[in-house]
Scaffold this motif. Structure first.
Motif, PDB file in Angstrom:
ATOM      1  N   GLN A  28      66.151 -60.811  40.639  1.00  0.00           N
ATOM      2  CA  GLN A  28      66.945 -61.400  39.564  1.00  0.00           C
ATOM      3  C   GLN A  28      66.930 -60.417  38.395  1.00  0.00           C
ATOM      4  O   GLN A  28      66.273 -59.384  38.465  1.00  0.00           O
ATOM      5  CB  GLN A  28      66.370 -62.757  39.144  1.00  0.00           C
ATOM      6  N   ASP A  29      67.674 -60.713  37.334  1.00  0.00           N
ATOM      7  CA  ASP A  29      67.775 -59.777  36.209  1.00  0.00           C
ATOM      8  C   ASP A  29      66.420 -59.463  35.589  1.00  0.00           C
ATOM      9  O   ASP A  29      66.139 -58.326  35.226  1.00  0.00           O
ATOM     10  CB  ASP A  29      68.692 -60.341  35.127  1.00  0.00           C
ATOM     11  N   PHE A  30      65.587 -60.492  35.433  1.00  0.00           N
ATOM     12  CA  PHE A  30      64.266 -60.320  34.827  1.00  0.00           C
ATOM     13  C   PHE A  30      63.389 -61.500  35.201  1.00  0.00           C
ATOM     14  O   PHE A  30      63.867 -62.513  35.726  1.00  0.00           O
ATOM     15  CB  PHE A  30      64.360 -60.183  33.297  1.00  0.00           C
ATOM     16  N   CYS A  31      62.086 -61.346  34.941  1.00  0.00           N
ATOM     17  CA  CYS A  31      61.113 -62.406  35.206  1.00  0.00           C
ATOM     18  C   CYS A  31      60.141 -62.427  34.041  1.00  0.00           C
ATOM     19  O   CYS A  31      59.062 -61.847  34.106  1.00  0.00           O
ATOM     20  CB  CYS A  31      60.393 -62.142  36.534  1.00  0.00           C
ATOM     21  N   VAL A  32      60.546 -63.039  32.936  1.00  0.00           N
ATOM     22  CA  VAL A  32      59.712 -63.074  31.740  1.00  0.00           C
ATOM     23  C   VAL A  32      58.423 -63.836  32.040  1.00  0.00           C
ATOM     24  O   VAL A  32      58.444 -64.931  32.604  1.00  0.00           O
ATOM     25  CB  VAL A  32      60.468 -63.724  30.568  1.00  0.00           C
ATOM     26  N   ALA A  33      57.295 -63.253  31.671  1.00  0.00           N
ATOM     27  CA  ALA A  33      55.995 -63.857  31.980  1.00  0.00           C
ATOM     28  C   ALA A  33      55.819 -65.180  31.245  1.00  0.00           C
ATOM     29  O   ALA A  33      56.084 -65.285  30.049  1.00  0.00           O
ATOM     30  CB  ALA A  33      54.882 -62.897  31.597  1.00  0.00           C
ATOM     31  N   MET A  49      64.390 -69.443  33.301  1.00  0.00           N
ATOM     32  CA  MET A  49      65.424 -68.583  32.725  1.00  0.00           C
ATOM     33  C   MET A  49      66.081 -69.207  31.496  1.00  0.00           C
ATOM     34  O   MET A  49      66.486 -68.506  30.563  1.00  0.00           O
ATOM     35  CB  MET A  49      66.500 -68.275  33.770  1.00  0.00           C
ATOM     36  N   MET A  50      66.174 -70.544  31.468  1.00  0.00           N
ATOM     37  CA  MET A  50      66.825 -71.225  30.356  1.00  0.00           C
ATOM     38  C   MET A  50      65.965 -71.204  29.091  1.00  0.00           C
ATOM     39  O   MET A  50      66.461 -71.486  27.993  1.00  0.00           O
ATOM     40  CB  MET A  50      67.146 -72.678  30.741  1.00  0.00           C
ATOM     41  N   ASP A  51      64.653 -70.881  29.240  1.00  0.00           N
ATOM     42  CA  ASP A  51      63.752 -70.855  28.090  1.00  0.00           C
ATOM     43  C   ASP A  51      63.535 -69.445  27.536  1.00  0.00           C
ATOM     44  O   ASP A  51      62.803 -69.263  26.570  1.00  0.00           O
ATOM     45  CB  ASP A  51      62.390 -71.445  28.475  1.00  0.00           C
ATOM     46  N   VAL A  52      64.163 -68.461  28.153  1.00  0.00           N
ATOM     47  CA  VAL A  52      63.974 -67.060  27.728  1.00  0.00           C
ATOM     48  C   VAL A  52      64.697 -66.796  26.413  1.00  0.00           C
ATOM     49  O   VAL A  52      65.811 -67.269  26.187  1.00  0.00           O
ATOM     50  CB  VAL A  52      64.481 -66.097  28.831  1.00  0.00           C
ATOM     51  N   LYS A  53      64.029 -66.021  25.527  1.00  0.00           N
ATOM     52  CA  LYS A  53      64.595 -65.671  24.228  1.00  0.00           C
ATOM     53  C   LYS A  53      64.568 -64.161  24.057  1.00  0.00           C
ATOM     54  O   LYS A  53      63.846 -63.453  24.769  1.00  0.00           O
ATOM     55  CB  LYS A  53      63.783 -66.325  23.100  1.00  0.00           C
ATOM     56  N   ALA A  54      65.317 -63.668  23.082  1.00  0.00           N
ATOM     57  CA  ALA A  54      65.326 -62.230  22.796  1.00  0.00           C
ATOM     58  C   ALA A  54      63.930 -61.741  22.434  1.00  0.00           C
ATOM     59  O   ALA A  54      63.547 -60.600  22.750  1.00  0.00           O
ATOM     60  CB  ALA A  54      66.300 -61.925  21.659  1.00  0.00           C
ATOM     61  N   GLU A  55      63.129 -62.601  21.793  1.00  0.00           N
ATOM     62  CA  GLU A  55      61.779 -62.226  21.391  1.00  0.00           C
ATOM     63  C   GLU A  55      60.884 -61.890  22.583  1.00  0.00           C
ATOM     64  O   GLU A  55      59.870 -61.195  22.434  1.00  0.00           O
ATOM     65  CB  GLU A  55      61.137 -63.357  20.575  1.00  0.00           C
ATOM     66  N   ASP A  56      61.248 -62.389  23.781  1.00  0.00           N
ATOM     67  CA  ASP A  56      60.461 -62.098  24.978  1.00  0.00           C
ATOM     68  C   ASP A  56      60.552 -60.625  25.382  1.00  0.00           C
ATOM     69  O   ASP A  56      59.759 -60.149  26.200  1.00  0.00           O
ATOM     70  CB  ASP A  56      60.917 -62.965  26.155  1.00  0.00           C
ATOM     71  N   ILE A  83      54.681 -57.787  25.552  1.00  0.00           N
ATOM     72  CA  ILE A  83      56.108 -58.028  25.781  1.00  0.00           C
ATOM     73  C   ILE A  83      56.248 -58.747  27.119  1.00  0.00           C
ATOM     74  O   ILE A  83      56.259 -58.100  28.179  1.00  0.00           O
ATOM     75  CB  ILE A  83      56.930 -56.723  25.795  1.00  0.00           C
ATOM     76  N   PRO A  84      56.336 -60.067  27.118  1.00  0.00           N
ATOM     77  CA  PRO A  84      56.408 -60.810  28.378  1.00  0.00           C
ATOM     78  C   PRO A  84      57.561 -60.371  29.274  1.00  0.00           C
ATOM     79  O   PRO A  84      57.481 -60.467  30.500  1.00  0.00           O
ATOM     80  CB  PRO A  84      56.585 -62.263  27.925  1.00  0.00           C
ATOM     81  N   GLY A  85      58.630 -59.847  28.667  1.00  0.00           N
ATOM     82  CA  GLY A  85      59.786 -59.417  29.441  1.00  0.00           C
ATOM     83  C   GLY A  85      59.516 -58.208  30.325  1.00  0.00           C
ATOM     84  O   GLY A  85      60.347 -57.870  31.173  1.00  0.00           O
ATOM     85  N   LEU A  86      58.384 -57.550  30.156  1.00  0.00           N
ATOM     86  CA  LEU A  86      58.028 -56.424  31.025  1.00  0.00           C
ATOM     87  C   LEU A  86      57.573 -56.873  32.416  1.00  0.00           C
ATOM     88  O   LEU A  86      57.489 -56.058  33.330  1.00  0.00           O
ATOM     89  CB  LEU A  86      56.896 -55.592  30.392  1.00  0.00           C
ATOM     90  N   ASN A  87      57.306 -58.164  32.561  1.00  0.00           N
ATOM     91  CA  ASN A  87      56.814 -58.672  33.850  1.00  0.00           C
ATOM     92  C   ASN A  87      57.742 -58.265  34.995  1.00  0.00           C
ATOM     93  O   ASN A  87      58.957 -58.476  34.921  1.00  0.00           O
ATOM     94  CB  ASN A  87      56.697 -60.198  33.779  1.00  0.00           C
TER      95      ASN A  87
END
Length: 224
Positions: A28-33, A49-56, A83-87
């Motif tokens: 998928q596009d990303f997997c925010v931790a 995915m619906m809870d992901v924010k730019a701050e992630d 940076i949780p988005g690095l997951n």
């Protein structure tokens, strides 16, 4: 014919094992931790995915650090914890600030290759190979100036030393969301509980009093 089939099967098995041993492809596009999850896996659980924010995907703390008085350096690592988005993306970075004659001591990253760029100042850097063909551990070193880049292969012991009278700054990219760090002196002489005196005395060919003295030092790391 049966021998050919067996050979093909063994090759396929070896290939599949190699594929399984590497990082998985993105599904998928990303997997925010999801840092609030209690599920333990080899990595971190994905946030909805619906809870992901730019701050992630954002971190605002890669600022100049205060080098420790003892080592003269400080490492500001930006990994998946910051940076949780690095997951699952297989990448992180670090800023390293050096006081004059500051040292980022010999250490390894068990899960990452490191590529380092000097931003300010001048650094003496190097890494040591494994025992190549039974002829010992080879040292590769280089003096880096502003804009120079150097690579430290995954798992190998490496260091950076500011030989100058001015401050130095470097940025390091690492090929893991969580590269880990093992500082050699800390791990050997500062482990808790300590490694046996007998083991260390024989390993380093010194007497036990020397080992006791080394273990009594205040071992610290320079990581924020």
């Amino acid at each position: 014919m049966s021998a050919k089939i067996l050979l093909i099967a063994l090759l396929a098995l070896a290939s599949s094992h190699a594929i399984m041993a590497s990082d998985p492809s993105q599904l998928q596009d990303f997997c925010v931790a999801d840092n609030k999850s209690n599920v333990f896996v080899n990595g971190l659980v994905c946030k909805n995915m619906m809870d992901v924010k730019a701050e992630d995907f954002f971190f605002d703390g890669l600022n100049p650090g205060n080098p420790s008085p003892k080592l003269g350096s400080v490492v500001n690592l930006v990994n998946v914890d910051k940076i949780p988005g690095l997951n699952t993306l297989g990448i992180s970075l670090a800023r390293i600030d050096f006081a004059p004659f500051g040292l980022n001591p010999p250490h390894t990253h068990p899960r990452a290759t490191e590529i380092l760029t000097v931003i300010e100042g001048e650094l003496y850097v190097g890494f040591v190979t494994s025992n190549i063909n039974g002829v010992g551990n080879k040292l590769f070193t280089k003096v880096l100036k502003k804009g120079d880049v150097f690579v430290f292969p995954q798992g190998l012991i490496h260091f950076q030393f500011n030989k100058g009278h001015a401050n130095a700054v470097a940025i390091a990219g690492l090929s893991s969301q969580n590269p880990g760090v093992i500082t050699i002196a800390n791990a050997v002489f500062g482990s808790k509980p300590p490694i046996s005196d007998d083991v260390l005395a024989k390993a380093f060919q010194v007497d036990q009093k020397t080992v006791d003295w080394l273990q009594a030092q205040f071992w610290m790391d320079n990581n924020n």
